[in-house]
Scaffold this motif. Structure first.
Motif, PDB file in Angstrom:
ATOM      1  N   GLU A 143      -3.162 -35.338 -17.433  1.00 37.46           N
ATOM      2  CA  GLU A 143      -3.440 -35.569 -18.864  1.00 37.46           C
ATOM      3  C   GLU A 143      -2.343 -34.947 -19.722  1.00 37.46           C
ATOM      4  O   GLU A 143      -1.949 -35.517 -20.750  1.00 37.46           O
ATOM      5  CB  GLU A 143      -4.802 -34.977 -19.210  1.00 37.46           C
ATOM      6  N   HIS A 183       1.420 -25.826 -17.943  1.00 32.84           N
ATOM      7  CA  HIS A 183       1.855 -26.739 -16.873  1.00 32.84           C
ATOM      8  C   HIS A 183       3.369 -26.595 -16.694  1.00 32.84           C
ATOM      9  O   HIS A 183       4.151 -27.341 -17.292  1.00 32.84           O
ATOM     10  CB  HIS A 183       1.479 -28.174 -17.213  1.00 32.84           C
ATOM     11  N   ARG A 194      -5.805 -31.273 -17.778  1.00 33.03           N
ATOM     12  CA  ARG A 194      -5.157 -31.175 -16.469  1.00 33.03           C
ATOM     13  C   ARG A 194      -3.720 -31.675 -16.535  1.00 33.03           C
ATOM     14  O   ARG A 194      -3.288 -32.225 -17.540  1.00 33.03           O
ATOM     15  CB  ARG A 194      -5.964 -31.963 -15.442  1.00 33.03           C
TER      16      ARG A 194
END
Length: 330
Positions: free
Chosen positions: A68, A148, A65
């Motif tokens: 993380e 991300h 995620r």
């Protein structure tokens, strides 16, 4: 090996389940597998922070995620910096490593040039492992930033700019350079990142088109994106002499009659982007026309394909003949 360790770990649990003993009689160890078996679990795996890099790449980062990923980003960039510096000192004939920012404790004191015989062979093996580590970590960084997008503007990326560009200077596999350019393509979307790029980095980015033609398209695409994001980049390109390697790519002879190579179109796109800059575009046009001819001014703001076609034509400007001979001389 890992499967065997897991079986060994599960044996007492299975035994307890089969005997039906009082649960209070079993004491659970909450420490990690790698901490309980450091030599066995980590022997052949590259681990950065809490993440095994090879498994992260194989899984394409699935399950990691944003929070993380943010915790993974800084140690990953730091590890890349240290490994890049270390690898550079092991290269034969490398007079000095790139300007990678690392702590003094991470700087090896002996280079391959000083080693002979078996020691040199051992050093070559170490260099091969370092190159493999660099390859894995760059692949991981590509996945992390693609998964991300928010991390592409993280301050850690800005701080690691020298590591990113200096990796392009090293003799590494083409896949590594492609990964670096993919990362640069993402980071260059940030005006803050673009405005901080050094002239030497921009010059090397364009010189790689000559040294490694297989990645020229990607390098030129990054140069275009950087120029679009910041007038500082345009100013820096002028001052660093970047128009010369651009002209070299633009004036390459066609591979076949009537064929336009993608690299030449990409170089023309960089040039038209520079000319279109509101602050320094006029100066770019003046300097580029002095390298070519004055009549090029009329096509600098045209489509890149039109600029390439004009390059391949013939004309006279200011008493100067523009033809195949003139292009070859340049």
């Amino acid at each position: 090996d890992l499967a065997a360790l897991l079986c060994k770990e599960l044996e007492p649990i299975l035994e307890w389940l089969s005997t039906g003993d009082d649960p209070r009689g079993y004491e659970w160890d909450s420490s990690t597998l790698s901490s309980r078996h450091p030599n066995s679990a980590d022997a052949h795996e590259l681990k950065v922070g809490l993440i095994y890099v090879r498994h992260f790449v194989a899984a394409e980062g699935v399950g990691v995620r944003l929070a993380e990923g943010r915790e993974f980003l800084k140690p990953l960039l730091s590890a890349l910096g240290h490994e890049t510096f270390f690898y550079a000192t092991l290269l034969p004939g490398q007079s000095s490593p790139p300007e990678v920012t690392v702590t003094s404790a991470a700087q090896p004191e002996v280079s391959t040039r000083e080693l002979t015989g078996e020691v040199a062979a051992a050093s070559a093996s170490v260099a091969e492992q370092a190159a493999s580590n660099i390859n894995e970590m760059w692949a991981a960084l590509v996945i992390l930033l693609e998964n991300h997008v928010a991390l592409q503007t993280d301050t850690s990326c800005l701080a690691a700019q020298s590591v990113v560009f200096d990796t392009l200077r090293l003799h590494l596999e083409q896949d590594v350079h492609l990964s670096v350019l993919r990362v640069l393509a993402m980071l260059s979307r940030s005006a803050e990142f673009a405005s901080q790029v050094k002239g030497s980095s921009l010059l090397w980015l364009l010189n790689i088109c000559r040294l490694a033609p297989a990645v020229a398209l990607e390098a030129l695409a990054v140069a275009t994106e950087l120029a679009r994001r910041s007038s500082n980049v345009v100013r820096t390109m002028i001052d660093a002499g970047c128009l010369l390697p651009l002209a070299e790519v633009l004036l390459r002879p066609p591979r076949s009659h009537g064929a336009t190579t993608p690299e030449r179109v990409a170089a023309a796109r960089v040039l038209t982007t520079l000319v279109g800059d509101s602050l320094h575009g006029a100066e770019v046009a003046e300097k580029a026309s002095s390298i070519l001819t004055a009549r090029f001014r009329s096509v600098f703001e045209a489509k890149p394909e039109s600029l390439v076609a004009f390059c391949d034509g013939e004309h006279m400007a200011g008493g100067r003949q523009w033809n195949a001979t003139a292009r070859a001389i340049l």
